[in-house]
Design an enzyme around this catalytic site. Sequence first.
Site, PDB file in Angstrom:
ATOM      1  N   GLU A  20       0.759  -1.265   0.064  1.00 27.21           N
ATOM      2  CA  GLU A  20       0.096   0.196   0.022  1.00 27.21           C
ATOM      3  C   GLU A  20       0.850   1.051  -0.007  1.00 27.21           C
ATOM      4  O   GLU A  20       1.877   1.192   0.677  1.00 27.21           O
ATOM      5  CB  GLU A  20      -0.811   0.088   1.318  1.00 27.21           C
ATOM      6  CG  GLU A  20      -1.585   1.453   1.155  1.00 27.21           C
ATOM      7  CD  GLU A  20      -2.404   1.491   2.616  1.00 27.21           C
ATOM      8  OE1 GLU A  20      -3.291   0.870   3.194  1.00 27.21           O
ATOM      9  OE2 GLU A  20      -1.832   2.308   3.559  1.00 27.21           O
ATOM     10  N   ARG A 125     -15.149   3.125   4.669  1.00 28.23           N
ATOM     11  CA  ARG A 125     -15.889   4.291   5.352  1.00 28.23           C
ATOM     12  C   ARG A 125     -15.134   5.492   5.306  1.00 28.23           C
ATOM     13  O   ARG A 125     -15.581   6.658   5.105  1.00 28.23           O
ATOM     14  CB  ARG A 125     -16.392   3.865   6.771  1.00 28.23           C
ATOM     15  CG  ARG A 125     -17.469   5.087   7.169  1.00 28.23           C
ATOM     16  CD  ARG A 125     -17.726   4.822   8.567  1.00 28.23           C
ATOM     17  NE  ARG A 125     -16.612   5.292   9.408  1.00 28.23           N
ATOM     18  CZ  ARG A 125     -16.572   5.489  10.578  1.00 28.23           C
ATOM     19  NH1 ARG A 125     -17.703   4.774  11.203  1.00 28.23           N
ATOM     20  NH2 ARG A 125     -15.456   5.525  11.359  1.00 28.23           N
ATOM     21  N   LYS A 199     -20.624  -6.752   5.253  1.00 22.00           N
ATOM     22  CA  LYS A 199     -19.894  -6.030   4.138  1.00 22.00           C
ATOM     23  C   LYS A 199     -19.827  -7.176   3.157  1.00 22.00           C
ATOM     24  O   LYS A 199     -19.701  -6.812   1.762  1.00 22.00           O
ATOM     25  CB  LYS A 199     -18.447  -5.343   4.566  1.00 22.00           C
ATOM     26  CG  LYS A 199     -18.807  -4.145   5.166  1.00 22.00           C
ATOM     27  CD  LYS A 199     -17.340  -3.505   5.312  1.00 22.00           C
ATOM     28  CE  LYS A 199     -16.420  -4.036   6.442  1.00 22.00           C
ATOM     29  NZ  LYS A 199     -15.253  -2.909   6.570  1.00 22.00           N
ATOM     30  N   GLN A 246       6.946   5.534  17.346  1.00 17.53           N
ATOM     31  CA  GLN A 246       5.652   4.501  17.000  1.00 17.53           C
ATOM     32  C   GLN A 246       5.231   3.493  17.866  1.00 17.53           C
ATOM     33  O   GLN A 246       4.035   3.212  17.743  1.00 17.53           O
ATOM     34  CB  GLN A 246       6.135   3.623  15.632  1.00 17.53           C
ATOM     35  CG  GLN A 246       6.479   4.344  14.211  1.00 17.53           C
ATOM     36  CD  GLN A 246       6.736   3.859  13.213  1.00 17.53           C
ATOM     37  OE1 GLN A 246       7.276   2.476  13.278  1.00 17.53           O
ATOM     38  NE2 GLN A 246       6.832   4.418  11.937  1.00 17.53           N
TER      39      GLN A 246
HETATM   40  P1  FAD Z   1     -16.976   0.071   8.377  1.00 15.11           P
HETATM   41  O1  FAD Z   1     -16.920  -0.980   7.865  1.00 15.11           O
HETATM   42  O2  FAD Z   1     -18.077   1.183   7.906  1.00 15.11           O
HETATM   43  O3  FAD Z   1     -17.047   0.182  10.009  1.00 15.11           O
HETATM   44  C1  FAD Z   1     -17.108   1.416  10.838  1.00 15.11           C
HETATM   45  C2  FAD Z   1     -17.558   1.042  12.226  1.00 15.11           C
HETATM   46  O4  FAD Z   1     -18.991   1.000  12.109  1.00 15.11           O
HETATM   47  C3  FAD Z   1     -16.953  -0.371  12.911  1.00 15.11           C
HETATM   48  O5  FAD Z   1     -16.960   0.155  14.052  1.00 15.11           O
HETATM   49  C4  FAD Z   1     -18.031  -1.048  12.547  1.00 15.11           C
HETATM   50  O6  FAD Z   1     -18.232  -2.125  13.541  1.00 15.11           O
HETATM   51  C5  FAD Z   1     -19.463  -0.131  12.659  1.00 15.11           C
HETATM   52  N1  FAD Z   1     -20.434  -0.532  11.611  1.00 15.11           N
HETATM   53  C6  FAD Z   1     -19.999  -1.136  10.296  1.00 15.11           C
HETATM   54  N2  FAD Z   1     -21.283  -1.145   9.597  1.00 15.11           N
HETATM   55  C7  FAD Z   1     -22.306  -0.841  10.426  1.00 15.11           C
HETATM   56  C8  FAD Z   1     -23.579  -0.435  10.306  1.00 15.11           C
HETATM   57  N3  FAD Z   1     -24.249  -0.862   9.027  1.00 15.11           N
HETATM   58  N4  FAD Z   1     -24.525  -0.004  11.146  1.00 15.11           N
HETATM   59  C9  FAD Z   1     -23.758  -0.030  12.382  1.00 15.11           C
HETATM   60  N5  FAD Z   1     -22.473   0.243  12.587  1.00 15.11           N
HETATM   61  C10 FAD Z   1     -21.769  -0.178  11.672  1.00 15.11           C
HETATM   62  N6  FAD Z   1      -9.223   5.559   5.625  1.00 15.11           N
HETATM   63  C11 FAD Z   1      -9.042   6.381   4.686  1.00 15.11           C
HETATM   64  O7  FAD Z   1      -9.576   7.676   4.918  1.00 15.11           O
HETATM   65  N7  FAD Z   1      -8.516   6.156   3.513  1.00 15.11           N
HETATM   66  C12 FAD Z   1      -7.878   5.072   3.247  1.00 15.11           C
HETATM   67  O8  FAD Z   1      -7.174   4.863   1.970  1.00 15.11           O
HETATM   68  C13 FAD Z   1      -7.889   3.921   3.947  1.00 15.11           C
HETATM   69  N8  FAD Z   1      -7.464   2.679   3.957  1.00 15.11           N
HETATM   70  C14 FAD Z   1      -7.470   2.045   4.888  1.00 15.11           C
HETATM   71  C15 FAD Z   1      -6.858   0.392   4.380  1.00 15.11           C
HETATM   72  C16 FAD Z   1      -7.111  -0.565   5.332  1.00 15.11           C
HETATM   73  C17 FAD Z   1      -6.750  -1.736   5.066  1.00 15.11           C
HETATM   74  C18 FAD Z   1      -7.663  -0.306   6.695  1.00 15.11           C
HETATM   75  C19 FAD Z   1      -7.801  -1.380   7.716  1.00 15.11           C
HETATM   76  C20 FAD Z   1      -8.071   1.162   6.956  1.00 15.11           C
HETATM   77  C21 FAD Z   1      -8.042   2.203   6.123  1.00 15.11           C
HETATM   78  N9  FAD Z   1      -8.516   3.252   6.290  1.00 15.11           N
HETATM   79  C22 FAD Z   1      -8.674   4.285   5.312  1.00 15.11           C
HETATM   80  C23 FAD Z   1      -9.148   3.681   7.745  1.00 15.11           C
HETATM   81  C24 FAD Z   1     -10.671   3.446   7.665  1.00 15.11           C
HETATM   82  O9  FAD Z   1     -11.283   4.410   6.829  1.00 15.11           O
HETATM   83  C25 FAD Z   1     -11.164   3.738   8.984  1.00 15.11           C
HETATM   84  O10 FAD Z   1     -10.602   2.741  10.013  1.00 15.11           O
HETATM   85  C26 FAD Z   1     -12.645   3.802   9.399  1.00 15.11           C
HETATM   86  O11 FAD Z   1     -12.735   4.442  10.516  1.00 15.11           O
HETATM   87  C27 FAD Z   1     -13.348   2.619   9.296  1.00 15.11           C
HETATM   88  O12 FAD Z   1     -13.719   2.261   7.904  1.00 15.11           O
HETATM   89  P2  FAD Z   1     -14.438   0.878   7.380  1.00 15.11           P
HETATM   90  O13 FAD Z   1     -14.455   0.654   6.003  1.00 15.11           O
HETATM   91  O14 FAD Z   1     -13.680  -0.292   8.330  1.00 15.11           O
HETATM   92  O15 FAD Z   1     -15.678   1.185   8.013  1.00 15.11           O
END
Ligand code: FAD
Length: 317
Positions: A20, A125, A199, A246
């Site tokens: 990445e 998200r 998801k 870190q």
């Molecule tokens: P979600 O899957 O939407 O989950 C977010 C939270 O809400 C979790 O606590 C989950 O349990 C809860 N949840 C999920 N769905 C629901 C629902 N339907 N109803 C109620 N609660 C729910 N961030 C960036 O801005 N840019 C990036 O490029 C980026 N790359 C990343 C790459 C990786 C591999 C990882 C692990 C993270 C990355 N992130 C990035 C960070 C990420 O955007 C954050 O961790 C964010 O807070 C959660 O994203 P998610 O897609 O896991 O969210």
Amino acid sequence: MTKITQYLQEAKGKTLFSIEIIPPMKGQHLGELMSHIEPLMEFKPPFIEVTYHREEYIQKIVNGVSTRIPIRKRPGTLGICASIMQKFQVDAVPHVICGGFTQEETEDFLIDLHYLGIENVLILRGDQEKGETHFIPKQGGHAYANELVGQVKAMNQGILLHEETESLPTDFCIGVAAYPEKHFEAVSLEEDMRYLKQKVDAGADYIVTQMFFNNEKYFDFVRKCREIGILVPIIPGIKPLATLKQLEILPEIFHLEIPEALASEVKKCDNNAAIKQIGIEWAIQQGKELIQANVPALHFYTMSKSDSVRAIASALF
Ligand code: FAD
């Protein structure tokens, strides 16, 4: 262009190497980033993921009025994807986030990706805006990643948001994020995993994990995922530790634990080169064990620096 799932199938159980990268700060040249990717191409990553960074707001006086201005400090995800594909002939996987996008803007972004020949996306998200206590979707945007996965899946079936007739379907392979040590907002790992399953049920084809420093957390997580019917490939994310700071900031930002054995070795070091070496050795040990367990790929968070990851990949691939 090839789908991540196809790369994994064709590897027939052999662990792949992937990375990445993050776009440079606005105003910086792309050349430096490219010079960090180049030495890693020797290890033949079939795909490179490129992060997406949402806007932040600054307060500025414009015509005598204090005005809130949105700026993106690291723009360029799409352009970098195109450059990488052209220069290195690998698949670039843009991260696509909910934050800061309406569904219509997302649709247009996905159409751009489709026209560029990009067939893999990592759907997220995104975090809350700087200064906010929790994530607030843009009006008309998605609140959670599973909703955005649903939108991409609908496009794959030829369904656009407001078109009356069916459109030519896209064919995106969809990745999503997961957290072996739990996403910080979830009340329990079990709850977080239920949302992860949502998801996958919405159409995710593979999962990439947050970084972890203790393989047991990953193995335990994968076992629990399989128990609740999450059957898609789960790619472990690895980050080599590189500085004393870190030890503090990674747990703070990413909500993870650094094993005491690693922390105490790092604390014994009296310079950054020594810490980097400890980080490399730790990641090599993690990688060896993960490869032995036939993980689909080792996905390295390079932070757009190649030296540590190059040393690790030389030992493992
Ligand atoms: P979600 O899957 O939407 O989950 C977010 C939270 O809400 C979790 O606590 C989950 O349990 C809860 N949840 C999920 N769905 C629901 C629902 N339907 N109803 C109620 N609660 C729910 N961030 C960036 O801005 N840019 C990036 O490029 C980026 N790359 C990343 C790459 C990786 C591999 C990882 C692990 C993270 C990355 N992130 C990035 C960070 C990420 O955007 C954050 O961790 C964010 O807070 C959660 O994203 P998610 O897609 O896991 O969210």
